[in-house]
Scaffold this motif. Structure first.
Motif, PDB file in Angstrom:
ATOM      1  N   ALA A 151       0.836  -1.209   0.000  1.00 25.10           N
ATOM      2  CA  ALA A 151       0.000   0.000   0.000  1.00 25.10           C
ATOM      3  C   ALA A 151       0.868   1.255   0.000  1.00 25.10           C
ATOM      4  O   ALA A 151       1.919   1.294   0.637  1.00 25.10           O
ATOM      5  CB  ALA A 151      -0.921  -0.004   1.211  1.00 25.10           C
ATOM      6  N   SER A 152       0.389   2.272  -0.697  1.00 26.64           N
ATOM      7  CA  SER A 152       1.118   3.536  -0.805  1.00 26.64           C
ATOM      8  C   SER A 152       0.233   4.703  -0.386  1.00 26.64           C
ATOM      9  O   SER A 152      -0.975   4.705  -0.632  1.00 26.64           O
ATOM     10  CB  SER A 152       1.575   3.751  -2.255  1.00 26.64           C
ATOM     11  N   LEU A 153       0.854   5.707   0.212  1.00 26.30           N
ATOM     12  CA  LEU A 153       0.160   6.937   0.558  1.00 26.30           C
ATOM     13  C   LEU A 153       0.018   7.862  -0.660  1.00 26.30           C
ATOM     14  O   LEU A 153      -0.751   8.818  -0.613  1.00 26.30           O
ATOM     15  CB  LEU A 153       0.912   7.672   1.667  1.00 26.30           C
TER      16      LEU A 153
ATOM     17  N   SER B  62      -2.242   0.979  -5.737  1.00 34.09           N
ATOM     18  CA  SER B  62      -2.595   0.421  -4.420  1.00 34.09           C
ATOM     19  C   SER B  62      -3.452   1.404  -3.625  1.00 34.09           C
ATOM     20  O   SER B  62      -4.390   1.004  -2.928  1.00 34.09           O
ATOM     21  CB  SER B  62      -1.334   0.064  -3.629  1.00 34.09           C
ATOM     22  N   ASN B  63      -3.142   2.680  -3.745  1.00 33.52           N
ATOM     23  CA  ASN B  63      -3.906   3.726  -3.063  1.00 33.52           C
ATOM     24  C   ASN B  63      -5.325   3.790  -3.622  1.00 33.52           C
ATOM     25  O   ASN B  63      -6.313   3.814  -2.881  1.00 33.52           O
ATOM     26  CB  ASN B  63      -3.175   5.060  -3.237  1.00 33.52           C
ATOM     27  N   ILE B  64      -5.420   3.789  -4.948  1.00 34.93           N
ATOM     28  CA  ILE B  64      -6.729   3.830  -5.603  1.00 34.93           C
ATOM     29  C   ILE B  64      -7.539   2.597  -5.216  1.00 34.93           C
ATOM     30  O   ILE B  64      -8.747   2.681  -4.962  1.00 34.93           O
ATOM     31  CB  ILE B  64      -6.559   3.939  -7.132  1.00 34.93           C
ATOM     32  N   ALA B  65      -6.874   1.438  -5.144  1.00 34.26           N
ATOM     33  CA  ALA B  65      -7.569   0.198  -4.776  1.00 34.26           C
ATOM     34  C   ALA B  65      -8.176   0.291  -3.382  1.00 34.26           C
ATOM     35  O   ALA B  65      -9.299  -0.165  -3.160  1.00 34.26           O
ATOM     36  CB  ALA B  65      -6.611  -0.991  -4.867  1.00 34.26           C
TER      37      ALA B  65
ATOM     38  N   VAL C 265      -7.587  -3.818   5.089  1.00 32.22           N
ATOM     39  CA  VAL C 265      -6.422  -3.538   5.908  1.00 32.22           C
ATOM     40  C   VAL C 265      -5.241  -3.382   4.957  1.00 32.22           C
ATOM     41  O   VAL C 265      -5.317  -3.812   3.798  1.00 32.22           O
ATOM     42  CB  VAL C 265      -6.174  -4.656   6.964  1.00 32.22           C
ATOM     43  N   ALA C 266      -4.169  -2.753   5.423  1.00 31.95           N
ATOM     44  CA  ALA C 266      -3.077  -2.447   4.496  1.00 31.95           C
ATOM     45  C   ALA C 266      -1.719  -2.477   5.186  1.00 31.95           C
ATOM     46  O   ALA C 266      -1.595  -2.107   6.349  1.00 31.95           O
ATOM     47  CB  ALA C 266      -3.314  -1.077   3.866  1.00 31.95           C
TER      48      ALA C 266
ATOM     49  N   MET D 279      -2.716   7.098   6.665  1.00 30.87           N
ATOM     50  CA  MET D 279      -4.117   6.777   6.420  1.00 30.87           C
ATOM     51  C   MET D 279      -4.461   6.996   4.948  1.00 30.87           C
ATOM     52  O   MET D 279      -4.043   7.986   4.354  1.00 30.87           O
ATOM     53  CB  MET D 279      -5.036   7.648   7.274  1.00 30.87           C
ATOM     54  N   VAL D 280      -5.232   6.077   4.406  1.00 29.66           N
ATOM     55  CA  VAL D 280      -5.836   6.212   3.077  1.00 29.66           C
ATOM     56  C   VAL D 280      -7.315   5.955   3.294  1.00 29.66           C
ATOM     57  O   VAL D 280      -7.694   4.863   3.720  1.00 29.66           O
ATOM     58  CB  VAL D 280      -5.245   5.214   2.068  1.00 29.66           C
ATOM     59  N   ASP D 281      -8.129   6.966   3.050  1.00 30.46           N
ATOM     60  CA  ASP D 281      -9.553   6.911   3.377  1.00 30.46           C
ATOM     61  C   ASP D 281      -9.628   6.598   4.875  1.00 30.46           C
ATOM     62  O   ASP D 281      -9.000   7.289   5.668  1.00 30.46           O
ATOM     63  CB  ASP D 281     -10.274   5.890   2.499  1.00 30.46           C
ATOM     64  N   ASP D 282     -10.347   5.557   5.279  1.00 28.81           N
ATOM     65  CA  ASP D 282     -10.425   5.213   6.703  1.00 28.81           C
ATOM     66  C   ASP D 282      -9.553   4.006   7.038  1.00 28.81           C
ATOM     67  O   ASP D 282      -9.750   3.345   8.059  1.00 28.81           O
ATOM     68  CB  ASP D 282     -11.882   4.954   7.102  1.00 28.81           C
TER      69      ASP D 282
END
Length: 120
Positions: A10-12, A18-21, A33-34, A41-44
């Motif tokens: 996952a990336s910020l 990965s962020n878009i996903a 989870v990531a 944080m990405v979204d929640d």
């Protein structure tokens, strides 16, 4: 049926797939989870740096090239997901074999396309 998903790699950075996903998974109300190189944080969804023994993972979606995946082999298998999605650029025959030996399905696909076409 729960489709709890681990985004591994996952990336910020907003332009990263990965962020878009993560955003799209949450849009579809999929528990997410990531794990990534940097916490944030990405979204929640909190991105963790450490390998947390998450429970109830249905799907691991990979955003790491095959060389970077090696350090996660045992971790992925320990989670006992039903499937691992190999997004474009993450294809890895060695890991397919290990997963097969542990009764875990490998799927060479794109998480974003799967979500967009209701095939997730």
């Amino acid at each position: 049926m729960s489709k709890k998903t681990l985004v591994l790699g996952a990336s910020l950075k907003e332009q990263r797939y990965s962020n878009i996903a993560i955003y799209r998974l949450r849009k579809f109300n999929i528990e997410t989870v990531a794990i990534g190189l940097r916490e944030g944080m990405v979204d929640d969804v909190k991105i963790h740096k450490e390998l947390i023994p998450f429970q109830g993972i249905n799907t691991v979606t990979l955003y790491l090239n095959p060389t970077r995946q090696e350090q996660y082999y045992d971790y992925i298998i320990s989670l006992q997901p039903e499937r691992v999605i190999f997004n474009p650029g993450t294809e890895n025959p060695e890991l397919y074999q290990l997963l097969s030996e542990n009764n875990i399905e490998s799927e060479v696909a794109c998480t974003l396309v799967m979500l967009g076409t209701n095939q997730y």
